[in-house]
Motif scaffolding. Structure first.
Motif, PDB file in Angstrom:
ATOM      1  N   ASP A 292      70.655  58.602  72.989  1.00 18.37           N
ATOM      2  CA  ASP A 292      70.931  57.181  73.216  1.00 18.37           C
ATOM      3  C   ASP A 292      71.314  56.488  71.909  1.00 18.37           C
ATOM      4  O   ASP A 292      72.211  55.625  71.886  1.00 18.37           O
ATOM      5  N   LEU A 293      70.634  56.862  70.824  1.00 19.58           N
ATOM      6  CA  LEU A 293      70.963  56.295  69.517  1.00 19.58           C
ATOM      7  C   LEU A 293      72.380  56.674  69.120  1.00 19.58           C
ATOM      8  O   LEU A 293      73.152  55.829  68.620  1.00 19.58           O
ATOM      9  N   ASN A 294      72.752  57.928  69.351  1.00 16.30           N
ATOM     10  CA  ASN A 294      74.096  58.394  69.009  1.00 16.30           C
ATOM     11  C   ASN A 294      75.160  57.640  69.806  1.00 16.30           C
ATOM     12  O   ASN A 294      76.199  57.241  69.264  1.00 16.30           O
ATOM     13  N   LYS A 295      74.898  57.407  71.103  1.00 16.61           N
ATOM     14  CA  LYS A 295      75.851  56.659  71.932  1.00 16.61           C
ATOM     15  C   LYS A 295      75.998  55.223  71.440  1.00 16.61           C
ATOM     16  O   LYS A 295      77.103  54.677  71.403  1.00 16.61           O
ATOM     17  N   SER A 296      74.875  54.623  71.057  1.00 14.08           N
ATOM     18  CA  SER A 296      74.912  53.227  70.608  1.00 14.08           C
ATOM     19  C   SER A 296      75.710  53.077  69.321  1.00 14.08           C
ATOM     20  O   SER A 296      76.516  52.147  69.180  1.00 14.08           O
ATOM     21  N   ILE A 297      75.507  53.982  68.366  1.00  9.33           N
ATOM     22  CA  ILE A 297      76.203  53.823  67.086  1.00  9.33           C
ATOM     23  C   ILE A 297      77.661  54.269  67.180  1.00  9.33           C
ATOM     24  O   ILE A 297      78.507  53.803  66.400  1.00  9.33           O
ATOM     25  N   GLN A 298      77.983  55.166  68.155  1.00 12.31           N
ATOM     26  CA  GLN A 298      79.381  55.552  68.333  1.00 12.31           C
ATOM     27  C   GLN A 298      80.220  54.363  68.772  1.00 12.31           C
ATOM     28  O   GLN A 298      81.394  54.249  68.400  1.00 12.31           O
ATOM     29  N   LYS A 299      79.606  53.473  69.559  1.00 12.14           N
ATOM     30  CA  LYS A 299      80.327  52.263  69.976  1.00 12.14           C
ATOM     31  C   LYS A 299      80.654  51.376  68.771  1.00 12.14           C
ATOM     32  O   LYS A 299      81.571  50.560  68.826  1.00 12.14           O
ATOM     33  N   ARG A 300      79.882  51.519  67.697  1.00 11.26           N
ATOM     34  CA  ARG A 300      80.135  50.747  66.479  1.00 11.26           C
ATOM     35  C   ARG A 300      80.941  51.556  65.464  1.00 11.26           C
ATOM     36  O   ARG A 300      81.064  51.171  64.312  1.00 11.26           O
ATOM     37  N   GLU A 301      81.436  52.725  65.911  1.00 11.76           N
ATOM     38  CA  GLU A 301      82.216  53.622  65.061  1.00 11.76           C
ATOM     39  C   GLU A 301      81.401  54.104  63.859  1.00 11.76           C
ATOM     40  O   GLU A 301      81.864  54.117  62.717  1.00 11.76           O
ATOM     41  N   ILE A 302      80.173  54.478  64.136  1.00 16.63           N
ATOM     42  CA  ILE A 302      79.279  55.014  63.118  1.00 16.63           C
ATOM     43  C   ILE A 302      78.944  56.452  63.491  1.00 16.63           C
ATOM     44  O   ILE A 302      78.620  56.747  64.645  1.00 16.63           O
ATOM     45  N   GLN A 303      78.993  57.344  62.503  1.00 16.08           N
ATOM     46  CA  GLN A 303      78.725  58.767  62.726  1.00 16.08           C
ATOM     47  C   GLN A 303      77.256  59.078  62.405  1.00 16.08           C
ATOM     48  O   GLN A 303      76.726  58.647  61.384  1.00 16.08           O
ATOM     49  N   LEU A 304      76.601  59.853  63.291  1.00 20.34           N
ATOM     50  CA  LEU A 304      75.214  60.253  63.088  1.00 20.34           C
ATOM     51  C   LEU A 304      75.148  61.573  62.332  1.00 20.34           C
ATOM     52  O   LEU A 304      75.869  62.522  62.653  1.00 20.34           O
ATOM     53  N   HIS A 305      74.250  61.615  61.331  1.00 19.27           N
ATOM     54  CA  HIS A 305      73.997  62.843  60.585  1.00 19.27           C
ATOM     55  C   HIS A 305      72.490  63.111  60.587  1.00 19.27           C
ATOM     56  O   HIS A 305      71.692  62.175  60.461  1.00 19.27           O
ATOM     57  N   LEU A 306      72.105  64.377  60.682  1.00 15.74           N
ATOM     58  CA  LEU A 306      70.703  64.775  60.590  1.00 15.74           C
ATOM     59  C   LEU A 306      70.517  65.646  59.360  1.00 15.74           C
ATOM     60  O   LEU A 306      71.332  66.539  59.095  1.00 15.74           O
ATOM     61  N   ALA A 307      69.451  65.369  58.608  1.00  8.92           N
ATOM     62  CA  ALA A 307      69.194  66.128  57.385  1.00  8.92           C
ATOM     63  C   ALA A 307      67.887  66.909  57.499  1.00  8.92           C
ATOM     64  O   ALA A 307      66.848  66.346  57.826  1.00  8.92           O
ATOM     65  N   ASN A 308      67.990  68.199  57.257  1.00 11.50           N
ATOM     66  CA  ASN A 308      66.835  69.105  57.163  1.00 11.50           C
ATOM     67  C   ASN A 308      65.898  69.068  58.370  1.00 11.50           C
ATOM     68  O   ASN A 308      64.692  68.887  58.223  1.00 11.50           O
ATOM     69  N   PRO A 309      66.409  69.269  59.566  1.00 13.90           N
ATOM     70  CA  PRO A 309      65.486  69.421  60.706  1.00 13.90           C
ATOM     71  C   PRO A 309      64.747  70.749  60.610  1.00 13.90           C
ATOM     72  O   PRO A 309      65.326  71.758  60.201  1.00 13.90           O
ATOM     73  N   GLY A 310      63.473  70.757  60.962  1.00 10.49           N
ATOM     74  CA  GLY A 310      62.661  71.963  60.867  1.00 10.49           C
ATOM     75  C   GLY A 310      63.001  72.988  61.930  1.00 10.49           C
ATOM     76  O   GLY A 310      63.831  72.755  62.817  1.00 10.49           O
ATOM     77  N   CYS A 311      62.321  74.110  61.853  1.00 13.94           N
ATOM     78  CA  CYS A 311      62.620  75.245  62.729  1.00 13.94           C
ATOM     79  C   CYS A 311      62.428  74.882  64.201  1.00 13.94           C
ATOM     80  O   CYS A 311      63.303  75.109  65.029  1.00 13.94           O
ATOM     81  N   VAL A 312      61.262  74.308  64.517  1.00 16.06           N
ATOM     82  CA  VAL A 312      60.973  73.958  65.915  1.00 16.06           C
ATOM     83  C   VAL A 312      61.943  72.915  66.418  1.00 16.06           C
ATOM     84  O   VAL A 312      62.484  73.006  67.535  1.00 16.06           O
ATOM     85  N   VAL A 313      62.202  71.886  65.584  1.00 17.01           N
ATOM     86  CA  VAL A 313      63.115  70.807  65.977  1.00 17.01           C
ATOM     87  C   VAL A 313      64.524  71.359  66.179  1.00 17.01           C
ATOM     88  O   VAL A 313      65.195  71.034  67.167  1.00 17.01           O
ATOM     89  N   MET A 314      64.974  72.214  65.271  1.00 18.06           N
ATOM     90  CA  MET A 314      66.334  72.751  65.364  1.00 18.06           C
ATOM     91  C   MET A 314      66.512  73.596  66.617  1.00 18.06           C
ATOM     92  O   MET A 314      67.556  73.537  67.279  1.00 18.06           O
ATOM     93  N   THR A 315      65.486  74.378  66.948  1.00 17.42           N
ATOM     94  CA  THR A 315      65.560  75.189  68.163  1.00 17.42           C
ATOM     95  C   THR A 315      65.752  74.306  69.391  1.00 17.42           C
ATOM     96  O   THR A 315      66.587  74.595  70.265  1.00 17.42           O
ATOM     97  N   LYS A 316      64.996  73.227  69.463  1.00 20.13           N
ATOM     98  CA  LYS A 316      65.085  72.333  70.621  1.00 20.13           C
ATOM     99  C   LYS A 316      66.410  71.568  70.645  1.00 20.13           C
ATOM    100  O   LYS A 316      66.946  71.291  71.726  1.00 20.13           O
ATOM    101  N   LEU A 317      66.939  71.243  69.473  1.00 13.67           N
ATOM    102  CA  LEU A 317      68.241  70.573  69.432  1.00 13.67           C
ATOM    103  C   LEU A 317      69.343  71.501  69.935  1.00 13.67           C
ATOM    104  O   LEU A 317      70.276  71.062  70.622  1.00 13.67           O
ATOM    105  N   TYR A 318      69.233  72.786  69.599  1.00 17.31           N
ATOM    106  CA  TYR A 318      70.202  73.756  70.116  1.00 17.31           C
ATOM    107  C   TYR A 318      70.045  73.927  71.624  1.00 17.31           C
ATOM    108  O   TYR A 318      71.025  73.906  72.380  1.00 17.31           O
TER     109      TYR A 318
END
Length: 653
Positions: free
Chosen positions: A594-620
């Motif tokens: 939802d955050l990504n959709k909101s900022i895309q409307k404002r032409e802002i790109q989302l970046h994530l820095a250093n997500p951990g192992c568990v978090v990265m697995t779930k993002l994939y």
């Protein structure tokens, strides 16, 4: 806060025409090896209940070796006993004799606090210390009745059965509560649920102990002033009303003279021991000295015939069996279970805190689960041998430590002295004045009021201070059980507040470095033109995901407005530092979407820095990596800033 650019941000036309290939090679965040659901559940289960891997030493061992290891695991005395020496025994004997001189008068006093006959206090310092010596892992804890638990039992049991009109049934209920206190403690240890005890925070414990100490001290005014008719309520208002309503005719001056004079003696002895650690034996011997001297005074002057109340009778002989006295059926069973569970947890909290304190001083470790099993076993056996709830006593443990104890053998020595007392000396205690017992209790509970800890709570964490004061005022103005309830509720409220409202920090670059830190902590840190860097200092769960999203959007709106007012570049990139985020659930991923959709409307790109192992697995697994783009997930915040720099170059080239 300055708003200068990072050296990686393009600031000149020449640098803007640099080819992207000339920039440093960026590292990408790899995809972790995916675990099966059984591997994940197994890892979580092991870390929650078996982080110490207790079966590790049993692997690849012959049956005979496994039996020996199992015996040593259940009875640590067979482990440390192999290195026991005569020198250690001498130290333990001295420590055991010292704490026995302190525990005998305290036991008699604490039993009266629980509305039990005096001998039950002595019984509780005979059997439980023996059990603990074989099963406990602490070298310094001195086992026996304690003031807070005695007060708690007396407060909770007396409304159910009147101890004056029906003492036999009351004693049976006390033994029943002791049995289920032991069952509760042993169950927590057996099922390795000791972490549940930690939900009662240190701040709440400080407040509860201080409130209980004042409540105990005020209730001793009955014995100290010689009052015969006294309220059974524990709140400060009822107690003070009961005291001053009988000021003209209910007080006994002989009792006051004996009680106050010996109380001053005890406090002076305590002060001497505090000022000079080598004189620890002075406050340790003072209670027994008071008992002996006051008993002689009453016996010689026959002050008991002039209104001075005395103990009158202490039954001679060791603990009688009492398994048949426990309520396993009937209307009092549920009450016994409830009161026992409460008393068991409070006793457990006090004992574990004491054990950890002295273990830290001597630089050794105690096994929390073994402690629970040991405490539970001794109270179960104790309930069947006429004992009420016993636990670690802070005052006696401190004396035990200062007396130079080396192992739990000091508890065995103390127990043997109590045994001799029960067999030989108890008839001599007949003329002990109640005022002396009151003075002993008052001097013992003074240390439970830790003013220094309260001041420290105020300085460090105001919410902890509120938790402390809530428990304190709940105990002294309402009741002990309400104080416990308030302490638990405030502790849980703090946990919920921290979980639902995690800290979200705005990061800036420290000039001359590639470090990005909280701009509130480091005023010199500069925000990055064209980018907003946010760090989430918590896992992202259903309970806080919307707050994290909304807080980030509010920061984004504030920064955009500030940029417009200052004629600074528009924000084109939002960087979220995921380093502290150790886990995320589906609600958290939906919030990021939802955050990504909101900022895309404002032409802002989302970046994530250093997500951990568990978090990265779930993002994939959720497909969010495909949504945000693999190239927008970075190893560090610095990499993310350089990636933003590259995109700016590409757009301006």
């Amino acid at each position: 806060m300055s708003r200068i650019g990072d050296e990686n941000i393009v600031t000149s036309a020449a640098s803007s025409r640099r080819r992207p290939e000339s920039l440093p090679q960026l590292h990408s965040v790899g995809r972790p090896v995916k675990q099966t659901i059984w591997q994940e559940l197994g890892h979580t289960f092991k870390e929650t209940f078996f982080p110490d891997d207790p079966l590790k030493s049993f692997k690849d061992q012959p049956p005979s070796k496994k039996f020996v290891l199992g015996l040593r695991a259940v009875f640590p005395i067979f482990d440390w006993g192999r290195q026991y020496t005569l020198g250690k025994f001498k130290s333990d004997v001295i420590a055991g004799i010292t704490i026995a001189s302190l525990c005998i008068p305290q036991d008699i006093a604490y039993a009266k606090l629980a509305y039990l006959k005096p001998e039950y206090g002595l019984y509780s310092s005979f059997v439980p210390p023996l059990i603990y010596a074989f099963m406990g892992s602490s070298r310094d804890i001195a086992i026996g009745p304690v003031a807070v638990v005695s007060l708690l039992l007396g407060t909770l049991l007396s409304p159910v059965i009147d101890p004056e009109t029906n003492p036999v049934e009351y004693t049976r209920l006390a033994l029943t509560a002791t049995f289920f206190a032991g069952v509760t403690q042993a169950a927590l240890g057996f099922f390795r649920l000791g972490f549940l005890v930690d939900f009662l925070s240190h701040a709440a414990t400080v407040g509860f102990m201080a409130g209980a100490a004042i409540t105990i001290g005020l209730q001793q005014l009955k014995g100290l002033l010689g009052i015969k008719k006294f309220t059974k309520e524990t709140d400060i208002i009822s107690v003070l009303e009961s005291v001053f309503s009988q000021a003209q005719h209910g007080w006994n001056w002989q009792t006051i003279a004996i009680g106050v004079s010996f109380l001053i003696f005890l406090l002076v002895a305590k002060y001497i021991g505090k000022k000079n650690k080598k004189l620890f034996w002075v406050p340790a011997m003072a209670p027994l000295t008071c008992v002996i001297l006051s008993t002689l005074i009453v016996f010689v002057t026959r002050a008991d015939k002039h209104g001075v109340q005395i103990v009158k009778h202490i039954k001679k002989g060791i603990n009688p069996p009492s398994a048949d006295q426990i309520f396993f059926t009937g209307p009092y069973l549920l009450k016994g279970i409830k009161i026992g569970a409460i008393a068991g947890i409070i006793a457990l909290t006090e004992a574990v805190a004491i054990g950890r304190t002295f273990a830290a001083i001597k630089d050794y470790s105690i096994d929390g689960n073994k402690e629970m099993l040991a405490l539970g076993s001794m109270n179960i056996v104790g309930s069947m041998t006429s004992c009420y709830v016993a636990t670690g006593s802070f005052s006696r443990s401190a004396v035990n430590f200062m007396a130079g104890c080396q192992t739990a053998v000091s508890n065995i020595v103390m127990s043997m002295i109590v045994f001799l007392t029960l067999m030989v000396i108890t008839p001599l205690f007949k003329f002990i004045p109640n005022a002396i017992l009151a003075a002993i209790i008052i001097s013992a509970v003074i240390n439970l009021v830790d003013i220094g800890a309260v001041i420290l709570l105020w300085k460090i964490d105001k919410f902890d201070f509120i938790a402390c004061m809530g428990a304190f005022f709940g105990v002294i103005f309402i009741s002990v059980e309400i104080g416990i309830l308030i302490a638990v509720c405030i502790s849980f409220a703090k946990i919920l507040l921290q979980v639902t409202r995690p800290r979200v920090a705005l990061l800036g670059n420290l000039p001359g470095t590639t470090l990005y830190r909280n701009i509130q902590q480091y005023p010199a840190a500069s925000t990055i033109p064209g980018a907003l860097i946010v760090r989430v200092d918590s896992s992202i769960y259903f309970s806080n995901s919307n707050y994290v999203k909304d807080r980030t959007l509010r920061w984004l709106a504030d920064e955009e407005e500030l940029n417009r007012e200052s004629n600074l570049p528009k924000i084109q990139h939002l960087i979220i530092d995921m380093s502290p985020v150790i886990d995320i659930d589906t609600s958290g991923i939906h919030a990021l979407e939802d955050l990504n959709k909101s900022i895309q409307k404002r032409e802002i790109q989302l970046h994530l820095a250093n997500p951990g192992c568990v978090v990265m697995t779930k993002l994939y697994d959720s497909g969010f990596v495909d949504v945000v783009g693999q190239d927008n997930i970075h190893l560090t915040v610095g990499d993310a800033v350089r990636a933003c720099n590259r995109k700016i170059q590409e757009e301006t080239a």
